[in-house]
Motif scaffolding. Structure first.
Motif, PDB file in Angstrom:
ATOM      1  N   ALA A 146       0.842  -1.191   0.000  1.00 49.82           N
ATOM      2  CA  ALA A 146       0.000   0.000   0.000  1.00 49.82           C
ATOM      3  C   ALA A 146       0.883   1.248   0.000  1.00 49.82           C
ATOM      4  CB  ALA A 146      -0.918   0.009   1.220  1.00 49.82           C
ATOM      5  N   TYR A 147       0.438   2.272  -0.728  1.00 53.59           N
ATOM      6  CA  TYR A 147       1.208   3.504  -0.833  1.00 53.59           C
ATOM      7  C   TYR A 147       0.289   4.711  -0.646  1.00 53.59           C
ATOM      8  CZ  TYR A 147       4.861   0.562  -2.767  1.00 53.59           C
ATOM      9  OH  TYR A 147       5.814  -0.416  -2.941  1.00 53.59           O
ATOM     10  N   LEU A 148       0.859   5.758  -0.057  1.00 56.41           N
ATOM     11  CA  LEU A 148       0.190   7.041   0.034  1.00 56.41           C
ATOM     12  C   LEU A 148       0.968   8.015  -0.846  1.00 56.41           C
ATOM     13  CD1 LEU A 148      -2.144   8.573   1.478  1.00 56.41           C
ATOM     14  CD2 LEU A 148      -0.437   9.356   3.143  1.00 56.41           C
ATOM     15  N   VAL A 149       0.292   8.552  -1.855  1.00 60.36           N
ATOM     16  CA  VAL A 149       0.909   9.474  -2.811  1.00 60.36           C
ATOM     17  C   VAL A 149       0.319  10.852  -2.569  1.00 60.36           C
ATOM     18  CG1 VAL A 149       1.272   9.993  -5.248  1.00 60.36           C
ATOM     19  CG2 VAL A 149       1.195   7.609  -4.480  1.00 60.36           C
ATOM     20  N   CYS A 150       1.149  11.810  -2.148  1.00 64.04           N
ATOM     21  CA  CYS A 150       0.669  13.152  -1.810  1.00 64.04           C
ATOM     22  C   CYS A 150       1.312  14.186  -2.723  1.00 64.04           C
ATOM     23  CB  CYS A 150       0.979  13.485  -0.346  1.00 64.04           C
ATOM     24  SG  CYS A 150       0.020  12.514   0.838  1.00 64.04           S
ATOM     25  N   GLN A 151       0.471  14.910  -3.454  1.00 57.90           N
ATOM     26  CA  GLN A 151       0.927  15.974  -4.343  1.00 57.90           C
ATOM     27  C   GLN A 151       0.785  17.313  -3.627  1.00 57.90           C
ATOM     28  OE1 GLN A 151      -1.953  15.053  -7.254  1.00 57.90           O
ATOM     29  NE2 GLN A 151      -0.865  13.286  -8.086  1.00 57.90           N
ATOM     30  N   THR A 152       1.885  18.056  -3.511  1.00 64.08           N
ATOM     31  CA  THR A 152       1.919  19.324  -2.787  1.00 64.08           C
ATOM     32  C   THR A 152       1.700  20.479  -3.747  1.00 64.08           C
ATOM     33  OG1 THR A 152       3.493  18.407  -1.195  1.00 64.08           O
ATOM     34  CG2 THR A 152       3.284  20.801  -1.282  1.00 64.08           C
ATOM     35  N   TRP A 153       0.773  21.367  -3.359  1.00 59.45           N
ATOM     36  CA  TRP A 153       0.420  22.493  -4.209  1.00 59.45           C
ATOM     37  C   TRP A 153       1.017  23.773  -3.646  1.00 59.45           C
ATOM     38  CZ3 TRP A 153      -1.967  21.035  -8.600  1.00 59.45           C
ATOM     39  CH2 TRP A 153      -2.530  19.745  -8.599  1.00 59.45           C
ATOM     40  N   GLY A 154       1.600  24.581  -4.536  1.00 57.43           N
ATOM     41  CA  GLY A 154       2.179  25.853  -4.116  1.00 57.43           C
ATOM     42  C   GLY A 154       1.141  26.946  -4.083  1.00 57.43           C
ATOM     43  N   GLU A 155       1.566  28.136  -3.670  1.00 55.00           N
ATOM     44  CA  GLU A 155       0.654  29.271  -3.605  1.00 55.00           C
ATOM     45  C   GLU A 155       0.253  29.745  -4.992  1.00 55.00           C
ATOM     46  OE1 GLU A 155       2.399  32.304  -1.274  1.00 55.00           O
ATOM     47  OE2 GLU A 155       2.435  31.139   0.597  1.00 55.00           O
ATOM     48  N   GLU A 156       1.154  29.592  -5.969  1.00 53.12           N
ATOM     49  CA  GLU A 156       0.834  30.004  -7.324  1.00 53.12           C
ATOM     50  C   GLU A 156       0.165  28.855  -8.069  1.00 53.12           C
ATOM     51  OE1 GLU A 156       4.328  31.356  -9.219  1.00 53.12           O
ATOM     52  OE2 GLU A 156       4.706  32.980  -7.795  1.00 53.12           O
ATOM     53  N   GLU A 157      -0.744  29.214  -8.993  1.00 53.37           N
ATOM     54  CA  GLU A 157      -1.407  28.196  -9.788  1.00 53.37           C
ATOM     55  C   GLU A 157      -0.449  27.640 -10.836  1.00 53.37           C
ATOM     56  OE1 GLU A 157      -4.918  29.765 -11.480  1.00 53.37           O
ATOM     57  OE2 GLU A 157      -5.899  30.171  -9.558  1.00 53.37           O
ATOM     58  N   GLY A 158      -0.783  26.453 -11.338  1.00 53.32           N
ATOM     59  CA  GLY A 158       0.058  25.875 -12.374  1.00 53.32           C
ATOM     60  C   GLY A 158       0.477  24.454 -12.086  1.00 53.32           C
ATOM     61  N   GLY A 159      -0.069  23.821 -11.067  1.00 50.01           N
ATOM     62  CA  GLY A 159       0.250  22.423 -10.814  1.00 50.01           C
ATOM     63  C   GLY A 159       0.973  22.210  -9.513  1.00 50.01           C
ATOM     64  N   ALA A 160       1.232  20.945  -9.233  1.00 49.24           N
ATOM     65  CA  ALA A 160       1.897  20.572  -7.992  1.00 49.24           C
ATOM     66  C   ALA A 160       3.387  20.866  -8.079  1.00 49.24           C
ATOM     67  CB  ALA A 160       1.674  19.091  -7.705  1.00 49.24           C
ATOM     68  N   THR A 161       3.949  21.271  -6.954  1.00 51.67           N
ATOM     69  CA  THR A 161       5.383  21.555  -6.911  1.00 51.67           C
ATOM     70  C   THR A 161       6.206  20.304  -6.636  1.00 51.67           C
ATOM     71  OG1 THR A 161       5.225  22.096  -4.550  1.00 51.67           O
ATOM     72  CG2 THR A 161       4.956  23.901  -6.126  1.00 51.67           C
ATOM     73  N   GLY A 162       5.583  19.309  -6.056  1.00 47.92           N
ATOM     74  CA  GLY A 162       6.303  18.078  -5.751  1.00 47.92           C
ATOM     75  C   GLY A 162       5.348  17.004  -5.283  1.00 47.92           C
ATOM     76  N   THR A 163       5.841  15.776  -5.267  1.00 44.05           N
ATOM     77  CA  THR A 163       5.036  14.631  -4.866  1.00 44.05           C
ATOM     78  C   THR A 163       5.840  13.752  -3.918  1.00 44.05           C
ATOM     79  OG1 THR A 163       3.879  14.628  -6.995  1.00 44.05           O
ATOM     80  CG2 THR A 163       3.758  12.619  -5.684  1.00 44.05           C
ATOM     81  N   SER A 164       5.218  13.346  -2.812  1.00 41.07           N
ATOM     82  CA  SER A 164       5.849  12.390  -1.904  1.00 41.07           C
ATOM     83  C   SER A 164       5.157  11.044  -2.041  1.00 41.07           C
ATOM     84  CB  SER A 164       5.773  12.878  -0.457  1.00 41.07           C
ATOM     85  OG  SER A 164       4.434  12.920  -0.004  1.00 41.07           O
ATOM     86  N   ILE A 165       5.943   9.977  -2.012  1.00 46.51           N
ATOM     87  CA  ILE A 165       5.427   8.619  -2.153  1.00 46.51           C
ATOM     88  C   ILE A 165       5.887   7.824  -0.936  1.00 46.51           C
ATOM     89  CG2 ILE A 165       5.439   6.523  -3.567  1.00 46.51           C
ATOM     90  CD1 ILE A 165       6.106   8.385  -5.961  1.00 46.51           C
ATOM     91  N   SER A 166       4.932   7.311  -0.172  1.00 43.36           N
ATOM     92  CA  SER A 166       5.232   6.576   1.055  1.00 43.36           C
ATOM     93  C   SER A 166       4.695   5.158   0.959  1.00 43.36           C
ATOM     94  CB  SER A 166       4.614   7.257   2.277  1.00 43.36           C
ATOM     95  OG  SER A 166       5.069   8.589   2.423  1.00 43.36           O
ATOM     96  N   GLN A 167       5.546   4.187   1.251  1.00 40.68           N
ATOM     97  CA  GLN A 167       5.065   2.813   1.377  1.00 40.68           C
ATOM     98  C   GLN A 167       4.555   2.627   2.796  1.00 40.68           C
ATOM     99  OE1 GLN A 167       7.421  -1.041   1.857  1.00 40.68           O
ATOM    100  NE2 GLN A 167       7.072  -1.020  -0.363  1.00 40.68           N
ATOM    101  N   LEU A 168       3.319   2.135   2.927  1.00 35.97           N
ATOM    102  CA  LEU A 168       2.669   2.027   4.228  1.00 35.97           C
ATOM    103  C   LEU A 168       2.829   0.627   4.807  1.00 35.97           C
ATOM    104  CD1 LEU A 168      -0.685   3.892   3.493  1.00 35.97           C
ATOM    105  CD2 LEU A 168       1.455   4.850   4.350  1.00 35.97           C
ATOM    106  N   ASP A 169       3.057   0.574   6.108  1.00 40.97           N
ATOM    107  CA  ASP A 169       2.993  -0.688   6.833  1.00 40.97           C
ATOM    108  C   ASP A 169       1.519  -1.010   7.032  1.00 40.97           C
ATOM    109  OD1 ASP A 169       2.856  -2.681   8.851  1.00 40.97           O
ATOM    110  OD2 ASP A 169       4.829  -2.104   9.616  1.00 40.97           O
TER     111      ASP A 169
END
Length: 349
Positions: A146-169
């Motif tokens: 199982a994974y949790l994929v989180c896309q981080t959004w910046g203050e300016e519009e135009g898409g996510a600035t980065g994505t974190s991918i975590s493998q869950l226990d």
């Protein structure tokens, strides 16, 4: 509705509504199958309360475990209730099936993810979704992890600035490891022990491989950029990229090399399925194409059908995935229809 039909003759053995709340047009449109295993079918649905004196409907979402033989509800658990509750839609990354049960968004504002136990639907653990005000988080599964994929959004519009991918226990819900990548990305699947990660928007020029054990990350350049608006599907050790026009490309994810490109002749294809020799794609109307897995050549097609409702198919105009059981390929089409074909006969024709 969730329904079961016999593979031999298509006879329905049971059917059960999982969204009992009709909209203004008298229809219901929430709910889908999340997973089926060990004699149980896990579904999500809506159990909304009627509009009160103030005219507002109280939204309530549930996950249910059904007995695969009878359709009887084994347990039913509310995952969220209220205007800010999150719909636990598996297709939108809000729920996944795991051997222990179902991991799903949870809470009045969808601010947590939790494991509902397979036996009774009770919450085994729950964890906060990190920084939910600035992130869009998706639940994904690959190779029984199982994974949790989180896309981080910046203050300016135009898409996510980065994505974190975590493998869950799966026993605790805590991340075993987390890696961060630039841009708006998502996990497509796992091949040869490595997660395949792709951009979700724009033209794709690279892919990212993350080793599922060591979580070492590698960037692979694609030999041919993959156009915007295409849909990637990982089957075995090969990545297939489909377009609404019916175009299909096969890519080796370890090298990024494009193996072939073909026109399937199938409009708005859904997720394909593959055997050792062929790739199958279906349209919302049930049009079917069989492509040679090695060359991409279209070797057989079947015309579409119509059950009077293909324009309103709940997949948003995308064909449903066919399902293979032995030599029988089951092809859903329209709103509530399915036909089957013997793939040996299909190829002979």
């Amino acid at each position: 509705m969730a329904t079961r039909f016999a593979l031999a003759d298509g006879r329905n053995t049971w059917a059960r509504p999982i969204d009992e709340t009709a909209d203004d047009n008298g229809s219901s449109n929430s709910g889908t199958v999340i997973a089926a295993r060990s004699g149980r079918v896990y579904v999500y649905g809506a159990d909304d309360r009627p509009a009160g004196a103030d005219g507002f409907t109280s939204y309530r979402y549930t996950i249910q475990a059904l007995d695969a033989d009878t359709g009887k509800v084994i347990w039913k658990t509310v995952t969220g209730e209220g205007d800010e509750a999150s719909e636990p839609n598996a297709e939108q990354g809000a729920s996944i099936g795991v051997p222990e049960g179902v991991i799903t968004v949870h809470g009045a504002k969808g601010q947590q993810y939790a494991l509902l136990g397979a036996a009774d639907g009770k919450v085994r653990w729950k964890r906060p979704i990190p920084d939910s005000d600035t992130k869009t988080c998706l639940l994904r599964s690959a190779a029984r992890n199982a994974y949790l994929v989180c896309q981080t959004w910046g203050e300016e519009e135009g898409g996510a600035t980065g994505t974190s991918i975590s493998q869950l226990d799966r026993t605790t819900g805590r991340p075993r490891w987390t890696v961060s990548v630039d841009g708006e990305k998502d996990v497509v699947g796992q091949a040869d022990g490595r997660l395949v990660v792709l951009d979700t928007t724009g033209v794709r020029r690279t892919l990212t491989l993350i080793h599922a054990t060591s979580h070492v990350m590698t960037t692979v350049r694609l030999s041919q950029p993959q156009p915007e608006g295409t849909t990637p599907t990982l089957l075995g050790d090969r990545l297939y990229v489909t377009s609404p026009s019916g175009g299909v490309r096969a890519v080796a994810p370890d090298s990024g090399r494009q193996l072939w490109e073909s026109n399937s002749t199938v409009e708005s294809p859904g997720i394909p399925v593959a055997t050792a020799s062929h790739l199958y794609l279906a349209s919302p109307s049930g049009r079917l194409a069989a492509l040679n897995l090695r060359t991409g050549t279209v070797e057989a097609t079947l015309q579409g059908r119509d059950d009077g409702g293909t324009a309103d198919f709940p997949g948003g105009g995308v064909g449903p995935p066919p399902t293979l059981a032995g030599d029988a390929l089951y092809v859903p089409y329209g709103v509530r229809s399915v036909y089957t074909v013997d793939i040996r006969t299909l190829h002979d024709d």
